[in-house]
Each structure stands twice: as structure tokens, then as C-alpha cells.
Design a protein around this motif. Structure first.
Motif, PDB file in Angstrom:
ATOM      1  N   LEU A 312      -9.212  30.744 -21.568  1.00  0.00           N
ATOM      2  CA  LEU A 312      -9.846  30.103 -20.415  1.00  0.00           C
ATOM      3  C   LEU A 312      -9.200  28.758 -20.085  1.00  0.00           C
ATOM      4  O   LEU A 312      -9.324  28.253 -18.982  1.00  0.00           O
ATOM      5  CB  LEU A 312     -11.345  29.902 -20.664  1.00  0.00           C
ATOM      6  CG  LEU A 312     -12.235  31.106 -20.392  1.00  0.00           C
ATOM      7  CD1 LEU A 312     -13.676  30.784 -20.741  1.00  0.00           C
ATOM      8  CD2 LEU A 312     -12.134  31.592 -18.946  1.00  0.00           C
ATOM      9  N   ARG A 313      -8.532  28.162 -21.060  1.00  0.00           N
ATOM     10  CA  ARG A 313      -7.877  26.871 -20.819  1.00  0.00           C
ATOM     11  C   ARG A 313      -6.521  27.028 -20.138  1.00  0.00           C
ATOM     12  O   ARG A 313      -5.903  26.047 -19.740  1.00  0.00           O
ATOM     13  CB  ARG A 313      -7.670  26.128 -22.154  1.00  0.00           C
ATOM     14  CG  ARG A 313      -8.959  25.760 -22.864  1.00  0.00           C
ATOM     15  CD  ARG A 313      -8.662  25.069 -24.192  1.00  0.00           C
ATOM     16  NE  ARG A 313      -7.908  23.847 -23.997  1.00  0.00           N
ATOM     17  CZ  ARG A 313      -8.450  22.649 -23.802  1.00  0.00           C
ATOM     18  NH1 ARG A 313      -9.744  22.509 -23.807  1.00  0.00           N
ATOM     19  NH2 ARG A 313      -7.678  21.578 -23.622  1.00  0.00           N
ATOM     20  N   CYS A 318      -8.522  34.603 -18.824  1.00  0.00           N
ATOM     21  CA  CYS A 318      -9.132  35.500 -19.813  1.00  0.00           C
ATOM     22  C   CYS A 318      -9.160  36.919 -19.248  1.00  0.00           C
ATOM     23  O   CYS A 318      -9.880  37.209 -18.282  1.00  0.00           O
ATOM     24  CB  CYS A 318     -10.550  34.990 -20.091  1.00  0.00           C
ATOM     25  SG  CYS A 318     -11.488  36.024 -21.202  1.00  0.00           S
ATOM     26  N   LYS A 319      -8.359  37.791 -19.838  1.00  0.00           N
ATOM     27  CA  LYS A 319      -8.245  39.169 -19.338  1.00  0.00           C
ATOM     28  C   LYS A 319      -9.373  40.008 -19.912  1.00  0.00           C
ATOM     29  O   LYS A 319      -9.404  40.280 -21.117  1.00  0.00           O
ATOM     30  CB  LYS A 319      -6.908  39.782 -19.760  1.00  0.00           C
ATOM     31  CG  LYS A 319      -5.760  39.335 -18.890  1.00  0.00           C
ATOM     32  CD  LYS A 319      -4.649  40.369 -18.917  1.00  0.00           C
ATOM     33  CE  LYS A 319      -3.477  39.958 -18.054  1.00  0.00           C
ATOM     34  NZ  LYS A 319      -3.806  39.607 -16.690  1.00  0.00           N
ATOM     35  N   LEU A 355     -10.514  36.393 -15.602  1.00  0.00           N
ATOM     36  CA  LEU A 355     -11.419  35.285 -15.312  1.00  0.00           C
ATOM     37  C   LEU A 355     -10.652  33.964 -15.490  1.00  0.00           C
ATOM     38  O   LEU A 355     -10.063  33.726 -16.545  1.00  0.00           O
ATOM     39  CB  LEU A 355     -12.603  35.338 -16.289  1.00  0.00           C
ATOM     40  CG  LEU A 355     -13.762  34.395 -16.039  1.00  0.00           C
ATOM     41  CD1 LEU A 355     -14.493  34.739 -14.734  1.00  0.00           C
ATOM     42  CD2 LEU A 355     -14.739  34.444 -17.217  1.00  0.00           C
ATOM     43  N   PHE A 356     -10.666  33.126 -14.430  1.00  0.00           N
ATOM     44  CA  PHE A 356     -10.004  31.817 -14.493  1.00  0.00           C
ATOM     45  C   PHE A 356     -11.034  30.718 -14.261  1.00  0.00           C
ATOM     46  O   PHE A 356     -11.990  30.936 -13.507  1.00  0.00           O
ATOM     47  CB  PHE A 356      -8.977  31.665 -13.358  1.00  0.00           C
ATOM     48  CG  PHE A 356      -7.881  32.664 -13.364  1.00  0.00           C
ATOM     49  CD1 PHE A 356      -6.721  32.429 -14.089  1.00  0.00           C
ATOM     50  CD2 PHE A 356      -7.974  33.835 -12.612  1.00  0.00           C
ATOM     51  CE1 PHE A 356      -5.687  33.348 -14.071  1.00  0.00           C
ATOM     52  CE2 PHE A 356      -6.951  34.751 -12.590  1.00  0.00           C
ATOM     53  CZ  PHE A 356      -5.799  34.519 -13.322  1.00  0.00           C
ATOM     54  N   LYS A 362     -12.692  23.529 -15.340  1.00  0.00           N
ATOM     55  CA  LYS A 362     -11.899  23.067 -16.499  1.00  0.00           C
ATOM     56  C   LYS A 362     -12.536  21.837 -17.144  1.00  0.00           C
ATOM     57  O   LYS A 362     -12.374  21.598 -18.340  1.00  0.00           O
ATOM     58  CB  LYS A 362     -10.466  22.756 -16.068  1.00  0.00           C
ATOM     59  CG  LYS A 362      -9.648  24.025 -15.848  1.00  0.00           C
ATOM     60  CD  LYS A 362      -8.293  23.730 -15.268  1.00  0.00           C
ATOM     61  CE  LYS A 362      -7.606  25.042 -14.891  1.00  0.00           C
ATOM     62  NZ  LYS A 362      -6.487  24.860 -13.973  1.00  0.00           N
ATOM     63  N   LEU A 363     -13.271  21.044 -16.344  1.00  0.00           N
ATOM     64  CA  LEU A 363     -13.951  19.877 -16.916  1.00  0.00           C
ATOM     65  C   LEU A 363     -15.043  20.299 -17.903  1.00  0.00           C
ATOM     66  O   LEU A 363     -15.459  19.523 -18.740  1.00  0.00           O
ATOM     67  CB  LEU A 363     -14.579  19.030 -15.796  1.00  0.00           C
ATOM     68  CG  LEU A 363     -13.596  18.268 -14.907  1.00  0.00           C
ATOM     69  CD1 LEU A 363     -14.295  17.746 -13.663  1.00  0.00           C
ATOM     70  CD2 LEU A 363     -12.974  17.117 -15.694  1.00  0.00           C
ATOM     71  N   LEU A 364     -15.496  21.541 -17.764  1.00  0.00           N
ATOM     72  CA  LEU A 364     -16.579  22.048 -18.623  1.00  0.00           C
ATOM     73  C   LEU A 364     -16.081  23.191 -19.510  1.00  0.00           C
ATOM     74  O   LEU A 364     -16.872  24.015 -19.984  1.00  0.00           O
ATOM     75  CB  LEU A 364     -17.738  22.554 -17.746  1.00  0.00           C
ATOM     76  CG  LEU A 364     -18.317  21.550 -16.745  1.00  0.00           C
ATOM     77  CD1 LEU A 364     -19.228  22.242 -15.757  1.00  0.00           C
ATOM     78  CD2 LEU A 364     -19.086  20.478 -17.504  1.00  0.00           C
ATOM     79  N   ALA A 365     -14.779  23.241 -19.733  1.00  0.00           N
ATOM     80  CA  ALA A 365     -14.178  24.409 -20.398  1.00  0.00           C
ATOM     81  C   ALA A 365     -14.818  24.742 -21.735  1.00  0.00           C
ATOM     82  O   ALA A 365     -15.120  25.907 -22.015  1.00  0.00           O
ATOM     83  CB  ALA A 365     -12.676  24.191 -20.569  1.00  0.00           C
TER      84      ALA A 365
END
Ligand code: SF4
Length: 375
Positions: A312-313, A318-319, A355-356, A362-365
Motif C-alpha cells: 500500500l505504500r 496492493c494486488k 488497491l492504491f 498515504k498520510l494515513l497509510a
């Protein structure tokens, strides 16, 4: 394909924010180098003959070592591993260690990527962070590195430092991009408990940057680097096309790696191994032929969660089909309602089966990944 990480646990002085394992006393440098050589021999079968694609010298401060000491480690790696086709050899360097002689020796021995710990070009902030170098040394080192002909250079920057204004950050980014490094790692300062900053936070001597300012800094970093042609391929990592860090990317893609030295981690698909983070204990154990490490066997749940957390980062995301095929885990049906909420809030997007996270997401990854974990 696999990677080798060598941890050199020595630094000139302790940066106030750092929680890596290192000592500022170099008295045990020689026994440590002997122990590292011996651990390479003891661990020669860990990667089961896989071809070594990347070697990474981190720490600590590997650029503190004499060139011949680094060369000796490379020769030991060649002796014990399938390392004839290594594509990337990275050395973490601090600006105050860079000299023309060292640069020339590093190139000669095959080091083809330097990761330079600049952090900021602002003298007041460098002092506040307790870095061993100043801005003039930062400029001089980057100039020398460019003249020495290194094409693959990464600069580390830190943002969200207390007292760092938006303008100071913009100046750091402008100065960094002026050198056109092939790669920039930009990290949000985090305050770790066992550091000087952690202590200051507890005693009220330091106040953390508020979330809004940290988020603003993150957006400034992302937009400025995008405007300069850097691709954000991981939350904190930006590269010019074709210059993604191969070694770190292999961590995020679950490739196997061997970590050598105190506090180093290894991963072989089935378990993670953590070496003791203590120089003397490490040296003593290795001398007696045992590796002082803790082994953690990985369950399918651990592997799924690790994949969710790291993928996710990244820009490749995320496949969901990968989770389904490899682990028979259907994330879309398990967390369908939550994922729909992420899509509605524009914190994530779903393209085909991937899923991206959006920039806002990204601030809440870390939180989003934890919410998607298998428990
Ligand atoms: S030089 Fe690097 S490893 Fe050493 S104390 Fe500073 S941040 Fe930590």
C-alpha cells in the motif's frame, strides 16, 4: 534473486532523532569487522545459492570505514555468495566523510550508488538535529560526488522538523533538486522514545509538529518533486525514471535478503531473523561460531499483513488477485465495506484488481493497512 545488507554500527556522534543501532566509540571497530567477515561465512547458505542482485552498506555510518575495509567486506561476499552479477552496490555516506580519494576508491571497488545523509541544507536545523556536518560540507560533498562521476546518487531529506518553516523546506527541496540526484528519500521526522528528542518530548523540552503542518510539508515534498520529474514510487521515496532503489524495492517485493552485523534483519520467506543490537554481544557470539539472532517463524497471516502493509505504500499498490492466488485471501469480500468507505473518502482508489492509496490516503497509510490486516 536476493540482497545482502551489511550493518556498520558506528557513528561520529548521535543524531538527536536516531534510533538505529550504533555506537560512537570506535574502539571495537577491528573486532567488529572480523565478526562481520565471520558472520558472512557462517551465513553462506542462508540464501540457498540465490544470485545476489544488490548489496547495501547501511548503519550507522559505513562511510566512516577506510576504503580498504569496505573492499575487504565485498571480497568476503564474493567468496561465499553467488555475487558475480550484482547490479547495485549502495553505500550510505555522510557528507563529512566524503573525500576525492574515498570516492575514487569506492568507484574502483564497484560501489555504484551513494545514499547521502544530507537531511537539510539549513545550518540551524542541522545543529538542532545534532548532525555531524554543516551545510557547506553538504554542498561540497554533493559537488565532489558529481565530479567523481557517480550517476546513481540518493539524497536523504527530513521534513516536519520543529522550527522548519514551509519556506525552509522549499529551500531544501530547491537546493536538493539543483544537484539533480537520481533519487531522493524524504522522511517525516518521527520522535522515537529512546532518543534525545524522545526524552525532550517527555520532559516538555520539545513539542511535536502538529499533524496539519506535517501534512502540508508532505504535500510540498510530493508536489515539488513531481514538478521536477521525480516519481513517488513509495511514500518516502522518489526517483528519476529508471532509478528506483533496487535494494529497498526488493524488501517491499518480499525478495529474500540476508542482514549481517548487529541489529541486522534477514528474511527468507519462511522466517525473519533479527541479530542482537549490541556490539559486544554480537562480537562474542560470532567469535564462538554462533549467530546471536532471534528467529520469528512467519505464518500465512504474517505474510498477508506484511504484503498489505508494504504494497500500500508503493506506486504498484496492493494486488487483490495476488492475495487471492498466493494466500487464498479475498480482501475485497473480507473488508468490502471498509474499502468502499476508503474509495468514497478518496483515500484510496481501485484500478482493475489493484488497491492504491491517494496522496491523502498515504498520510494515513499505517492506520489503513492495520485496518485491512487479517486478525
Ligand atoms: S549518522 Fe545516521 S545512523 Fe548515525 S546517529 Fe545520525 S542518523 Fe543515526
Amino acid at each position: 534473486m536476493a540482497g545482502i545488507y551489511i550493518h556498520i554500527p558506528f557513528c561520529k556522534q548521535a543524531c538527536h532523532y536516531c534510533n538505529f543501532h550504533f555506537r560512537t566509540n570506535l574502539r571495537f571497530k577491528q573486532p567488529m569487522l572480523a565478526a562481520i567477515a565471520k558472520e558472512l561465512q557462517l551465513q553462506k547458505n542462508y540464501l540457498q545459492g540465490k544470485k545476489i542482485q544488490t548489496i547495501y552498506f547501511g548503519g550507522g555510518t559505513p562511510s566512516l570505514l577506510a576504503a580498504e575495509e569496505i573492499a575487504a567486506i565485498l571480497i568476503t561476499i564474493q567468496k561465499h555468495f553467488a555475487a558475480t552479477e550484482v547490479q547495485e552496490i549502495t553505500l550510505e555516506v555522510n557528507p563529512d566523510d566524503v573525500t576525492q580519494d574515498k570516492l575514487s576508491a569506492w568507484r574502483t571497488m564497484g560501489i555504484n550508488r551513494l545514499s547521502v545523509g544530507i537531511q537539510t541544507f539549513n545550518d540551524a536545523l542541522l545543529k538542532y538535529l545534532h548532525r555531524a556536518h554543516n551545510a557547506a560540507q553538504a554542498f561540497a560533498s554533493l559537488q565532489m560526488i558529481a565530479e567523481a562521476g557517480f550517476a546513481n546518487v540518493s539524497i536523504d531529506l527530513i521534513y516536519a522538523i520543529a522550527g522548519q518553516s514551509e519556506q525552509m523546506l522549499q529551500q531544501d527541496l530547491a537546493l536538493a533538486t539543483q544537484f539533480a540526484p537520481s533519487h531522493i528519500s524524504a522522511y517525516c521526522l518521527t520522535i522515537e522514545p529512546n532518543t534525545a528528542f524522545g526524552h525532550w518530548l517527555k520532559t516538555g523540552k520539545l513539542h511535536m509538529v502538529d499533524d496539519d503542518t506535517a501534512a502540508q510539508h508532505f504535500h510540498t515534498v510530493v508536489s515539488t518533486l513531481a514538478a521536477n520529474n521525480y516519481q513517488q514510487y513509495e511514500i518516502s521515496n522518489f526517483s528519476l525514471p529508471g532509478f528506483q532503489a533496487q535494494h529497498n524495492t526488493s524488501y517491499w517485493q518480499q525478495h529474500h535478503y540476508l542482514g549481517i552485523g548487529p541489529s541486522a534483519h534477514s528474511y527468507n520467506g519462511k522466517s525473519r531473523q533479527h541479530n542482537v543490537a549490541h556490539n559486544q554481544q554480537y562480537i562474542t557470539h560470532i567469535a564462538s561460531g554462533t549467530i546471536p539472532s532471534t528467529v520469528e517463524a512467519l505464518t500465512t497471516t504474517d505474510n498477508i499483513n506484511e504484503y498489505i502493509m508494504t504494497s500500500l505504500r508503493t506506486s504498484w499498490g496492493c494486488k487483490t488477485s495476488y492475495l487471492q492466488t498466493v494466500y487464498q485471501y479475498d480482501i475485497l469480500s473480507t473488508h468490502g465495506t471498509y474499502i468502499q468507505q476508503l474509495l468514497n473518502l478518496q483515500l484510496a482508489c481501485l484500478e482493475d484488481d489493484t488497491l492504491f492509496l491517494t496522496q491523502q490516503g498515504k498520510l494515513l497509510a499505517d492506520k489503513i493497512a492495520a485496518d485491512l490486516f487479517v486478525v
